[in-house]
Design an enzyme around this catalytic site. Structure first.
Site, mmCIF file in Angstrom:
data_model
loop_
_atom_site.group_PDB
_atom_site.id
_atom_site.type_symbol
_atom_site.label_atom_id
_atom_site.label_comp_id
_atom_site.label_asym_id
_atom_site.label_seq_id
_atom_site.Cartn_x
_atom_site.Cartn_y
_atom_site.Cartn_z
ATOM 1 N N LYS A 93 5.183 1.578 12.147
ATOM 2 C CA LYS A 93 4.490 2.824 11.792
ATOM 3 C C LYS A 93 4.449 3.809 12.961
ATOM 4 O O LYS A 93 4.452 5.018 12.770
ATOM 5 C CB LYS A 93 3.080 2.523 11.299
ATOM 6 N N GLU A 115 -4.177 9.359 5.828
ATOM 7 C CA GLU A 115 -4.767 8.380 4.925
ATOM 8 C C GLU A 115 -4.425 6.996 5.462
ATOM 9 O O GLU A 115 -3.425 6.827 6.160
ATOM 10 C CB GLU A 115 -4.167 8.543 3.525
ATOM 11 N N SER A 384 8.958 -5.890 10.053
ATOM 12 C CA SER A 384 8.322 -4.572 10.205
ATOM 13 C C SER A 384 7.067 -4.607 11.065
ATOM 14 O O SER A 384 6.690 -3.602 11.659
ATOM 15 C CB SER A 384 8.004 -3.970 8.833
HETATM 16 C C1 LIG Z 1 2.506 -0.323 6.213
HETATM 17 C C2 LIG Z 1 3.398 -1.474 6.426
HETATM 18 C C3 LIG Z 1 4.479 -1.762 5.543
HETATM 19 C C4 LIG Z 1 4.739 -0.992 4.286
HETATM 20 O O1 LIG Z 1 5.128 0.333 4.472
HETATM 21 P P1 LIG Z 1 6.618 0.843 4.293
HETATM 22 O O2 LIG Z 1 6.472 2.318 4.301
HETATM 23 O O3 LIG Z 1 7.134 0.325 2.977
HETATM 24 O O4 LIG Z 1 7.425 0.335 5.419
HETATM 25 C C5 LIG Z 1 5.308 -2.827 5.842
HETATM 26 N N1 LIG Z 1 5.101 -3.605 6.935
HETATM 27 C C6 LIG Z 1 4.082 -3.371 7.783
HETATM 28 C C7 LIG Z 1 3.906 -4.272 8.968
HETATM 29 C C8 LIG Z 1 3.187 -2.311 7.560
HETATM 30 O O5 LIG Z 1 2.167 -2.100 8.420
#
Ligand SMILES: *Cc1c(COP(=O)(O)O)cnc(C)c1O
Length: 416
Positions: A93, A115, A384
């Site tokens: 993020k 948000e 992610s």
């Molecule tokens: C917020 C989040 C997501 C989901 O958001 P995307 O916009 O689909 O990437 C995925 N993995 C993590 C670790 C998150 O914090």
């Protein structure tokens, strides 16, 4: 193929999806943002500034790691992982948030709003605001504020004001509506830092642009460590920003299969999930400023969604990914809560990695498919984020009695 080739004559559209559906009063603000982003995108100095910031502040480039133990255990493809968990604040993020911080400065604005659901995006935005010296207000459903105390604590310590939204179900979609109301009132000095590749144009394109840093790095790194491009790339999809981020590195490599993993929750028959494309429950609609597939009923009322991972628990999905799905460039699948719990334990035990519950949806699909692939084939998973934030959810989900008792006692102590 470029995802930024809009449908013919229709800026901000990907096939029939995307667009800008906002109250007239925001027209000048959104146009100002579109123009500013368009000039930043063309300016190599802006991208260099962004790369420098991500290297010095967030530790980029994040590495690609070979998971030899897990690969051997599954007996199929060689599994590699792109480590977005190693970013500052613990997920991808920060890529989007820092990019929008630079943009906000170019716009000459001094206040940011955002948000947040699980709190990860609010946490990253508060970090960015502190670093850039912006005033910051975070909108969060009252239910989420109660569930995510640690994130709220850090946001406030970094100087952000956290607003507990009391409307509707008091969760993410209500927080988005409230943030949009703030923007309408304060657009002269305020930039809205949207957290994923959804919402009105230019947000899907702009967020994808900043997240493309994942795919650009990963394409080069996997060739160095594995000797060639991967056969399949897996990413989880909430709003769809980390997925489009890594996929962009491989869109033109037609031999590389791109696999998106949504939140299957309690399964396809349950109605308790957040799978917009992998399951047949969603339909095309317009809400929250854009056109895409939404989990909605026949009257267009948004359905309740469910996932073990708060970050995947969203009604809509990135319009660029929907277009790529229709063009059969991206395959959509789902992983259930149960598959995610099992995958997480396997990854922790074999590799000592703790992926976020969101990211574990990508692992779960890869783990299902790897044994059916040859040992000379290559899988790349986008991790992610890291799972530290999920300690209580995971303890609860894995039915760890000691921790469950501890959490219950703490909850009573805090009056929850
Ligand atoms: C917020 C989040 C997501 C989901 O958001 P995307 O916009 O689909 O990437 C995925 N993995 C993590 C670790 C998150 O914090």
């Amino acid at each position: 193929m470029s995802i930024f080739d809009f449908a013919e004559g229709r800026e901000g559209y990907y096939g029939q999806y995307g667009g800008t559906f906002l109250p007239e009063i925001l027209a000048a603000t959104i146009e100002e943002l579109q123009d500013c982003f368009a000039s930043c995108k063309k300016d190599p100095a802006f991208w260099h500034e962004f790369i420098d910031l991500m290297q010095s502040y967030s530790g980029r480039p994040t590495p690609v790691t070979h998971l030899e133990n897990l690969s051997r255990h599954l007996g199929g493809a060689q599994i590699y992982v792109k480590r977005e968990d190693l970013n500052h604040t613990g997920s991808h993020k920060i890529n989007n948030v820092m990019g929008q911080g630079l943009l906000c400065r170019r716009l000459g604005k001094t206040r940011v709003i955002a948000e947040t659901g699980a709190g990860q995006h609010g946490y990253a935005t508060a970090t960015m605001a502190a670093r850039f010296g912006f005033r910051c207000k975070i909108y969060m459903g009252a239910v989420d504020v109660a569930r995510q105390r640690p994130n709220v604590f850090w946001m406030e310590r970094m100087g952000a004001e956290v607003m507990a939204v009391q409307d509707g179900q008091k969760t993410l979609k209500d927080a988005i509506n409230e943030a949009l109301r703030d923007w309408v009132t304060n657009m002269a000095d305020t930039h809205y830092v949207l957290g994923t590749a959804c919402g009105p144009h230019p947000f899907p394109e702009m967020v994808s642009f900043f997240q493309s840093i994942i795919g650009i790095e990963a394409r080069e790194q996997i060739q160095k460590v594995a000797g060639r491009l991967p056969d399949r790339v897996f990413a989880c999809v909430g709003g769809g920003s980390n997925a489009i981020g890594i996929f962009q590195g491989f869109l033109d490599d037609t031999d590389v299969e791109l696999v998106a993993s949504e939140a299957g929750g309690l399964g396809p028959e349950s109605g308790m999930h957040a799978a917009r494309l992998a399951y047949p429950d969603a339909s095309v609609g317009v809400a929250q400023g854009y056109k895409t597939y939404f989990l909605q009923d026949d009257d267009g009322n948004m359905k309740e969604t469910h996932s073990i991972a708060a970050g995947l628990d969203y009604i809509g999905v990135n319009p660029i990914l929907v277009d790529l799905w229709e063009k059969k460039r991206v395959r959509f699948e789902a992983a259930t809560d149960e598959q995610v719990r099992e995958a997480l334990q396997l990854v922790m035990r074999t590799e000592g990695l703790i992926p976020a519950l969101e990211s574990t949806h990508a692992f779960a699909r890869a783990i299902e498919e790897a044994p059916g692939m040859g040992t000379d084939e290559i899988i790349l998973i986008n991790q992610s984020g890291r799972g530290d934030k999920d300690i209580f959810t995971i303890a609860d989900a894995l039915d760890d009695q000691h921790w469950k008792t501890f959490i219950k006692e703490k909850a009573i102590e805090y009056g929850a």
